[in-house]
Design a protein around this motif. Structure first.
Motif, PDB file in Angstrom:
ATOM      1  N   GLY A   1      -2.444   6.155   2.274  1.00  0.00           N
ATOM      2  CA  GLY A   1      -3.137   5.819   3.522  1.00  0.00           C
ATOM      3  C   GLY A   1      -4.580   5.463   3.262  1.00  0.00           C
ATOM      4  O   GLY A   1      -5.124   5.650   2.185  1.00  0.00           O
ATOM      5  N   GLU A   2      -5.240   4.941   4.265  1.00  0.00           N
ATOM      6  CA  GLU A   2      -6.630   4.523   4.142  1.00  0.00           C
ATOM      7  C   GLU A   2      -7.544   5.684   3.752  1.00  0.00           C
ATOM      8  O   GLU A   2      -8.464   5.519   2.981  1.00  0.00           O
ATOM      9  CB  GLU A   2      -7.110   3.911   5.461  1.00  0.00           C
ATOM     10  N   GLY A   3      -7.322   6.870   4.300  1.00  0.00           N
ATOM     11  CA  GLY A   3      -8.207   8.008   4.049  1.00  0.00           C
ATOM     12  C   GLY A   3      -7.894   8.756   2.775  1.00  0.00           C
ATOM     13  O   GLY A   3      -8.595   9.696   2.412  1.00  0.00           O
ATOM     14  N   GLU A   4      -6.852   8.415   2.079  1.00  0.00           N
ATOM     15  CA  GLU A   4      -6.444   9.184   0.896  1.00  0.00           C
ATOM     16  C   GLU A   4      -7.043   8.616  -0.367  1.00  0.00           C
ATOM     17  O   GLU A   4      -7.265   7.531  -0.579  1.00  0.00           O
ATOM     18  CB  GLU A   4      -4.926   9.211   0.803  1.00  0.00           C
TER      19      GLU A   4
ATOM     20  N   GLN B   1       0.849  -1.182   0.000  1.00  0.00           N
ATOM     21  CA  GLN B   1       0.000   0.000   0.000  1.00  0.00           C
ATOM     22  C   GLN B   1       0.890   1.239   0.000  1.00  0.00           C
ATOM     23  O   GLN B   1       1.838   1.328   0.797  1.00  0.00           O
ATOM     24  CB  GLN B   1      -0.906  -0.006   1.221  1.00  0.00           C
TER      25      GLN B   1
END
Length: 99
Positions: free
Chosen positions: A96-99, A93
């Motif tokens: 990030g998760e929120g991007e 990955q």
């Protein structure tokens, strides 16, 4: 007699919103006259019995015909992968998760 006069060049310059000096008007009048003379000479050479062509050389397709061949199975495609997850290539990955 010239094909285009200095006054015609000045008129074209005004229509084109070009500010030309007297020297430029004289120079461009001569150049445009030469261009128009060459176009007239080419027009006189073209004959009605000569077919119009976009390219004088015959154009042929040099690619091979499409042939349907069997592809890889998912197992074959993934066999060299360093990591596999749910029949897909697994990659690190980078966001990030929120991007």
């Amino acid at each position: 007699m010239p094909a285009i006069s200095r006054d015609e060049v000045a008129h074209l310059a005004r229509l084109s919103r070009l500010a030309l000096t007297d020297a430029e008007l004289d120079e461009f009048a001569g150049q445009l006259d030469s261009i128009l003379s060459h176009v007239k000479a080419v027009s006189e050479v073209a004959a009605d019995d000569v077919p119009a062509t976009a390219n004088p050389n015959p154009v042929v397709n040099v690619t091979r015909p499409d042939v349907i061949v069997p592809g890889l199975t998912p197992e074959q495609a993934l066999s060299g992968a360093p990591a596999v997850e749910e029949d897909r290539f697994a990659v690190p990955q980078i966001l990030g998760e929120g991007e």
